[in-house]
Design a protein around this motif. Structure first.
Motif, PDB file in Angstrom:
ATOM      1  N   ASP A  15      36.604  47.705  33.656  1.00 19.11           N
ATOM      2  CA  ASP A  15      36.584  47.721  35.144  1.00 19.11           C
ATOM      3  C   ASP A  15      36.986  48.968  35.924  1.00 19.11           C
ATOM      4  O   ASP A  15      38.003  49.573  35.553  1.00 19.11           O
ATOM      5  N   ASN A  16      36.497  49.243  37.012  1.00 15.62           N
ATOM      6  CA  ASN A  16      37.215  50.304  38.135  1.00 15.62           C
ATOM      7  C   ASN A  16      38.635  50.003  38.227  1.00 15.62           C
ATOM      8  O   ASN A  16      38.968  48.875  38.479  1.00 15.62           O
ATOM      9  N   GLY A  17      39.509  51.063  38.020  1.00 15.64           N
ATOM     10  CA  GLY A  17      40.893  50.567  38.264  1.00 15.64           C
ATOM     11  C   GLY A  17      41.682  49.955  36.960  1.00 15.64           C
ATOM     12  O   GLY A  17      42.789  49.625  37.399  1.00 15.64           O
ATOM     13  N   SER A  18      41.041  49.823  35.860  1.00 20.78           N
ATOM     14  CA  SER A  18      41.590  49.188  34.805  1.00 20.78           C
ATOM     15  C   SER A  18      42.585  50.322  34.134  1.00 20.78           C
ATOM     16  O   SER A  18      43.451  50.036  33.259  1.00 20.78           O
TER      17      SER A  18
ATOM     18  N   THR B 205      43.786  57.234  33.848  1.00 21.47           N
ATOM     19  CA  THR B 205      45.148  57.265  34.002  1.00 21.47           C
ATOM     20  C   THR B 205      45.608  57.574  32.609  1.00 21.47           C
ATOM     21  O   THR B 205      46.442  58.670  32.220  1.00 21.47           O
TER      22      THR B 205
ATOM     23  N   TYR C 296      52.318  54.351  38.718  1.00 15.19           N
ATOM     24  CA  TYR C 296      52.254  55.757  39.562  1.00 15.19           C
ATOM     25  C   TYR C 296      53.368  55.706  40.594  1.00 15.19           C
ATOM     26  O   TYR C 296      53.894  56.757  41.007  1.00 15.19           O
TER      27      TYR C 296
END
Ligand SMILES: Nc1ncnc2c1ncn2[C@@H]1O[C@H](COP(=O)(O)OP(=O)(O)OP(=O)(O)O)[C@@H](O)[C@H]1O
Ligand SMILES: [Mg+2]
Lengths: 270, 270
Positions: free
Chosen positions: B42-45, B49, B15
């Motif tokens: 997991d969250n944010g893996s 995106t 990003y």
């Protein structure tokens, strides 16, 4: 927020609710124009009768309309006041140099007042009985000829309809942020002006940021669903011109004829 | 052999280019036509995106994405978006229409589809998600699960070849979720719809043809759900697998391999 009537929609199933938004918009604008034909008490009486009848047809109580005029009352009275002071003619009641209060001035003031109030009433009738989205569609349809001159009518009306769609969210969110700030001990509407302004900053900042996020998500969603500003789009919502819409326009023509007949020819006031 | 319908080769994405940490690092994935692929992690893996890159909302800094044999880039993305639909994690800010059916029609309008066809598609899509009776409701005033169903219908109406669901079923109650999953399964079987489903629901993942575990932007594991769940014990396993492990712990002599719910029931009855 509940106080503002002008520009709001009240769901219902009256004859007027059912009219095509194009008919209502055209009739509404046309009414405002023919108000200027009136120049004596007969014509004003006729217009009043017509306005009251239309309001009646909306099945919305008169007090709602009166509430709609209230926020504008000072503006109206101010204009009327100027009109009274600066119109001369007829019997003079008070004469202080340039400031005179004359018979014609008073009559003119009353007429101006009526005109204003009727404009507010009729526009309120249009917005109260038409869904914002239908109003948008109506405006779009009426402005369509401008597309020939490369005016982006469709883009404007999509913009307008999306803004309308997000107003409730924005109001909800304002409430949420205010509640959150209150929970942190903020008090709104108290203290000096500067202090009040300061309490507003922590409301508008989060609102602004979240609106930006909202806009970005919305844009992504629209893009994924194939929206291209330059593309040709078909329309799902269709407006249907019905017989009653023709009747509505006929009524306007009838009103015009009656006004022209009742109008004082030659020299009147103004 | 047929070329995969989606082919991602060595995708790298950040990003913020100033930061070394890659959000997606060197991911390669192929999805066959008509396949159901589950992506967990997991969250944010980096799951969302990845999904956004698949529809061309984000562009990988390295590597390439091929969809239906075409390289996804700024020139082809509009054309390819007719084939690949993404349902976002948060439906709230995706709605454009002021009624459910207007919103579903938005994507169809963008295709400049004739009215009759649009009406048919809107109805079909709403039926698929069991929301037909809400067609005149305001989408922003629906419950979370209902919003998600409308968002899915908005994409299904476009009749894509590939459907990407980014946790698009999380707010659905168990019954609606089962119903929708079976609808999607029918579409997959009858129309050859390819489904890429990002999910935290391990039962849903277990029902997929293949699954991918994403960890910190890398593919940690990939294979049949049955293999993945047996190999990767720290993953919150589906119901049947949890039972199997408990039984194994208590020395009940369960087979040391993954079983579907049905197999488990049969084994228990023996
Ligand atoms: N718009 C953005 N700008 C900067 N960083 C972002 C942005 N969106 C996500 N990230 C970062 O990228 C990483 C991956 O985010 P992503 O949304 O893909 O995760 P995810 O796997 O979908 O997680 P979740 O299960 O919570 O949905 C996270 O560390 C996140 O902080
Ligand atoms: Mg996500």
């Amino acid at each position: 927020m509940n106080k503002l009537i002008l520009g709001r929609y009240l769901p219902g199933d009256s004859w007027l609710h059912d009219l095509d938004p194009r008919a209502k918009l055209v009739a509404g604008v046309y009414f405002i124009l023919i108000l200027f034909i009136a120049n004596n008490w007969q014509t004003y009486a006729l217009l009043w009768l017509f306005t009251l009848l239309v309001m009646k047809l909306s099945n919305i109580p008169y007090r709602v309309y009166i509430r709609g005029v209230r926020p504008l009352i000072w503006l109206i009275l101010f204009t009327v006041f100027l009109q009274i002071l600066f119109t001369a003619g007829g019997t003079i009641y008070i004469d202080w140099g340039i400031i005179t209060i004359s018979e014609f001035g008073l009559i003119n003031g009353v007429y101006i007042f009526f005109r204003f109030v009727m404009i507010v009433f009729i526009s309120t009738v249009v917005t109260l009985t038409t869904k914002p989205i239908d109003l948008t569609d109506g405006i779009n349809a009426l402005l369509r000829p401008l597309k020939k001159f490369k005016v982006p009518v469709d883009e404007w009306s999509l913009m307008l309809s999306i803004s309308l769609r997000f107003i409730p969210n924005l109001l909800d969110e304002t409430q949420k942020v205010m509640d959150a700030q209150r929970a942190r001990g903020s008090e709104f509407g108290e203290g000096s002006l500067v202090k009040q302004m300061k309490t507003l900053v922590p409301i508008f900042l989060p609102l602004f940021v979240s609106s930006l996020n909202r806009a970005e998500e919305l844009a992504n969603g629209m893009e994924v669903r194939g929206y291209q500003a330059s593309g040709t789009r078909s329309t799902f919502r269709q407006l249907k011109w019905k017989f009653q819409d023709t009747i509505c326009l006929m009524a306007m023509i009838g009103l015009t004829i009656a006004l022209v007949i009742l109008r004082t020819s030659g020299v009147a006031f103004h | 052999m047929k070329e995969p319908i989606v082919q991602m080769d060595n995708i790298v994405f950040r990003y913020d280019r100033r930061i070394q940490q890659e959000t997606i690092s060197n991911v390669s994935l192929a999805v066959e036509e008509g396949e159901g692929l589950a992506i967990v992690g997991d969250n944010g893996s980096g799951k969302s995106t990845l999904a956004q890159m698949l529809v061309g909302l984000l562009t990988p800094q390295q590597g390439s994405i091929r969809i239906l044999g075409k390289v996804l880039n700024d020139n082809t993305k509009w054309e390819l978006r007719r084939q690949i639909g993404l349902v976002f994690q948060n439906p709230d800010n995706q709605f454009v229409g002021t009624t459910v059916q207007d919103d579903i029609a938005f994507g169809l309008e963008n295709l400049n589809m004739p009215l009759q066809e649009m009406r048919k598609r809107v109805e079909q899509a709403l039926e698929m998600v069991d929301m037909l009776e809400y067609r005149f409701h305001d989408p922003s005033r629906l419950s979370g699960g209902q919003k998600q169903r409308v968002a899915i219908a908005g994409i299904l109406a476009l009749n894509p070849s590939i459907l990407v669901l980014d946790e698009a079923l999380v707010m659905l109650d168990p019954k609606s979720r089962r119903l929708l999953l079976s609808t999607l399964h029918d579409l997959k079987r009858n129309n050859g719809l390819t489904i890429i489903s990002i999910t935290h629901d391990m039962d849903e993942a277990a029902a997929a043809d293949r699954m991918v575990v994403l960890k910190k932007g890398r593919v940690e594991m990939e294979g049949y759900p049955s293999d993945v769940f047996v190999k990767k014990q720290e993953l919150e396993a589906p119901f049947a697998e949890r039972i199997r492990r408990i039984l194994a712990q208590h020395g009940c002599g369960v087979p040391n391999k993954y079983m579907t719910e049905q197999e488990m029931v049969q084994w228990l009855w023996k």
